[in-house]
Write an enzyme that holds these catalytic residues in place. Structure first.
Site, mmCIF file in Angstrom:
data_model
loop_
_atom_site.group_PDB
_atom_site.id
_atom_site.type_symbol
_atom_site.label_atom_id
_atom_site.label_comp_id
_atom_site.label_asym_id
_atom_site.label_seq_id
_atom_site.Cartn_x
_atom_site.Cartn_y
_atom_site.Cartn_z
ATOM 1 N N ARG A 51 1.632 24.270 -36.146
ATOM 2 C CA ARG A 51 1.411 24.674 -34.756
ATOM 3 C C ARG A 51 0.617 25.957 -34.761
ATOM 4 N NH1 ARG A 51 5.068 28.667 -32.811
ATOM 5 N NH2 ARG A 51 4.684 27.986 -30.705
ATOM 6 N N ASN A 72 0.130 29.736 -32.843
ATOM 7 C CA ASN A 72 0.678 30.742 -31.949
ATOM 8 C C ASN A 72 -0.389 31.836 -31.839
ATOM 9 O OD1 ASN A 72 2.703 31.944 -30.344
ATOM 10 N ND2 ASN A 72 3.166 33.350 -32.036
ATOM 11 N N LYS A 117 4.291 39.896 -25.350
ATOM 12 C CA LYS A 117 3.263 40.046 -26.378
ATOM 13 C C LYS A 117 2.716 41.474 -26.446
ATOM 14 C CE LYS A 117 1.648 35.198 -26.147
ATOM 15 N NZ LYS A 117 1.789 34.673 -27.501
HETATM 16 C C1 HEM Z 1 8.333 33.747 -31.915
HETATM 17 C C2 HEM Z 1 9.978 32.716 -36.317
HETATM 18 C C3 HEM Z 1 9.345 28.002 -35.539
HETATM 19 C C4 HEM Z 1 8.038 28.989 -31.043
HETATM 20 C C5 HEM Z 1 8.887 33.867 -33.142
HETATM 21 C C6 HEM Z 1 9.326 35.102 -33.752
HETATM 22 C C7 HEM Z 1 9.777 34.800 -34.979
HETATM 23 C C8 HEM Z 1 9.654 33.385 -35.165
HETATM 24 C C9 HEM Z 1 10.338 35.762 -36.014
HETATM 25 C C10 HEM Z 1 9.275 36.498 -33.128
HETATM 26 C C11 HEM Z 1 10.539 36.731 -32.319
HETATM 27 C C12 HEM Z 1 10.677 38.198 -31.937
HETATM 28 O O1 HEM Z 1 10.069 38.623 -30.955
HETATM 29 O O2 HEM Z 1 11.400 38.921 -32.643
HETATM 30 C C13 HEM Z 1 9.926 31.342 -36.480
HETATM 31 C C14 HEM Z 1 10.297 30.650 -37.695
HETATM 32 C C15 HEM Z 1 10.140 29.335 -37.463
HETATM 33 C C16 HEM Z 1 9.650 29.191 -36.110
HETATM 34 C C17 HEM Z 1 10.781 31.298 -38.987
HETATM 35 C C18 HEM Z 1 10.397 28.217 -38.434
HETATM 36 C C19 HEM Z 1 11.413 27.434 -38.371
HETATM 37 C C20 HEM Z 1 8.955 27.861 -34.246
HETATM 38 C C21 HEM Z 1 8.675 26.591 -33.634
HETATM 39 C C22 HEM Z 1 8.312 26.851 -32.383
HETATM 40 C C23 HEM Z 1 8.355 28.307 -32.188
HETATM 41 C C24 HEM Z 1 8.761 25.231 -34.309
HETATM 42 C C25 HEM Z 1 7.923 25.776 -31.414
HETATM 43 C C26 HEM Z 1 8.041 25.749 -30.206
HETATM 44 C C27 HEM Z 1 7.943 30.363 -30.909
HETATM 45 C C28 HEM Z 1 7.423 31.034 -29.738
HETATM 46 C C29 HEM Z 1 7.482 32.402 -29.995
HETATM 47 C C30 HEM Z 1 8.072 32.541 -31.307
HETATM 48 C C31 HEM Z 1 6.886 30.374 -28.475
HETATM 49 C C32 HEM Z 1 6.947 33.521 -29.105
HETATM 50 C C33 HEM Z 1 5.558 33.855 -29.620
HETATM 51 C C34 HEM Z 1 4.700 34.751 -28.754
HETATM 52 O O3 HEM Z 1 4.705 34.662 -27.530
HETATM 53 O O4 HEM Z 1 3.904 35.517 -29.347
HETATM 54 N N1 HEM Z 1 9.113 32.826 -34.025
HETATM 55 N N2 HEM Z 1 9.530 30.438 -35.551
HETATM 56 N N3 HEM Z 1 8.749 28.872 -33.346
HETATM 57 N N4 HEM Z 1 8.309 31.301 -31.836
HETATM 58 FE FE1 HEM Z 1 8.976 30.862 -33.664
#
Ligand code: HEM
Length: 343
Positions: free
Chosen positions: A223, A225, A317
């Protein structure tokens, strides 16, 4: 494609830039003129030739400089690389995944020779030639995860699967968008996503977790981001916010084109064979606004996305301080023409 590795910095004098080829292959993340969180997961199958998804692990012109930057971060803060004791098998799985992929797809730069458990790894860009015994950590200068990820672009988290959840029990994280491995270590999928707005209520995380718990070996997914970063700084961590947070205040109408960067993360997930853990890779690509607007359709679309970004997402963000200045600058590159979906 023969890669010429650039000598450049991601801190201090910030000499990083993209060649015209790197701009052309930049993974522009928007398939429409607006943005909302969604479960944007697809199979991690080979993309177009020379694209960032042509190979499972993408190595590009910034490789050597990024590895130098990682070494600086780890020297200053060893806690950017941590692994709980039960993750050692997953570490070896990761080493195998990365070495086999890099050697297969970039044979001019990397060679892996295997004779049973006796492996020899040659990394020409970094001048490394190492023989070791697979499964015996004493034959490497550091843990297998740290060893291989000091030689591979992107951050990596190793997730243990138990109790119908994923647990962040190991990782190396030096190019992150304002989150901390040291803080998140040992948390589960729902916990570490706690700070993200809107997405919990949309059911995004519950459904994504359910999907990932069933991830199959040999069928990786990916995916995109995105966020934004002032100056081409890879290491935007909470630990050193005092160094880079202040840079947001320095954006002016005159310097937007050079200071403001779109930061895209190509994230991929693989089920690992021995440990049944999942590896989550986060490969960061940076592009300054002046480079981005060389592609008129990107300029148009990003202007619209940024202008209409829902305030909770912009706030999360951390863009609010310079969003309007950037929108105003980008508006000069948006002639109002309709854009096509996808592209
Ligand atoms: C943000 C890790 C998978 C969606 C984040 C954050 C971390 C993280 C550490 C930052 C959170 C914070 O603000 O402290 C991971 C890890 C994944 C994973 C290790 C593996 C399993 C996914 C998946 C999705 C997802 C599969 C699918 C929908 C998001 C979204 C954000 C986010 C939407 C906010 C990003 C932004 O607006 O910049 N993720 N994530 N994540 N993650 Fe994941």
């Amino acid at each position: 494609m023969t890669l010429a590795f650039k000598s450049e910095t991601f801190r201090d004098d910030y000499t990083f830039s993209n060649s015209p080829e790197a701009i052309r292959r930049f993974p522009f993340p928007f398939d429409r003129d607006e943005y909302m969180y969604s479960i944007n997961i697809e199979q991690h199958v080979p993309g177009a030739v020379q694209s960032t998804t042509e190979f499972p692990i993408d190595i590009d012109e910034h490789y050597v400089a990024e590895m130098e930057d990682r070494a600086i971060v780890l020297k200053e803060d060893p806690l950017r690389c941590q692994s709980l004791p039960h993750m050692l098998t997953a570490e070896w799985d990761l080493l195998e995944l990365l070495m086999t992929s890099m050697a297969r797809n970039y044979p001019e730069h990397f060679t892996l020779t295997r004779d049973g458990a006796r492996w020899r790894w040659v990394n020409r860009p970094l001048g490394i030639d190492r023989s070791f015994t697979f499964g015996d950590a004493a034959t490497l200068p550091c843990g297998p995860m740290e060893y291989v990820t000091r030689q591979c672009q992107g951050d990596f988290c190793l997730l243990d699967q138990r109790d119908n959840n994923l647990w962040m029990d190991a990782g190396i994280v030096t190019t992150q968008a304002d989150w901390s491995l040291d803080f998140d270590l040992g948390m589960n999928f729902i916990e570490w996503h706690g700070p993200v707005p809107l997405a919990h209520d949309l059911g995004v995380f519950d459904r994504a977790l359910k999907f990932l718990l069933n991830l199959q070996q040999g069928r990786p997914v990916r995916r995109l981001n995105w966020t934004m970063t002032i100056n081409p700084r890879l290491d935007t961590s909470p630990e050193n916010y005092h160094r880079w947070g202040i840079e947001k205040a320095g954006v002016t109408p005159e310097n937007v084109g050079d200071k403001v960067h779109l930061r895209v993360e190509l994230q991929a997930l693989w089920r690992l064979p021995r440990s049944n853990a999942i590896v989550f890779s986060i490969r960061c690509y940076l592009i300054k606004m002046r480079e981005l607007v060389t592609q008129p359709k990107w300029a148009r679309r990003f202007h619209r996305v940024l202008k209409d970004l829902p305030p909770p997402i912009a706030g999360y963000k951390g863009l609010e301080r310079y969003r309007q200045t950037t929108v105003d600058w980008l508006s000069r590159h948006d002639d109002g023409r309709p854009t096509s979906p996808g592209f």
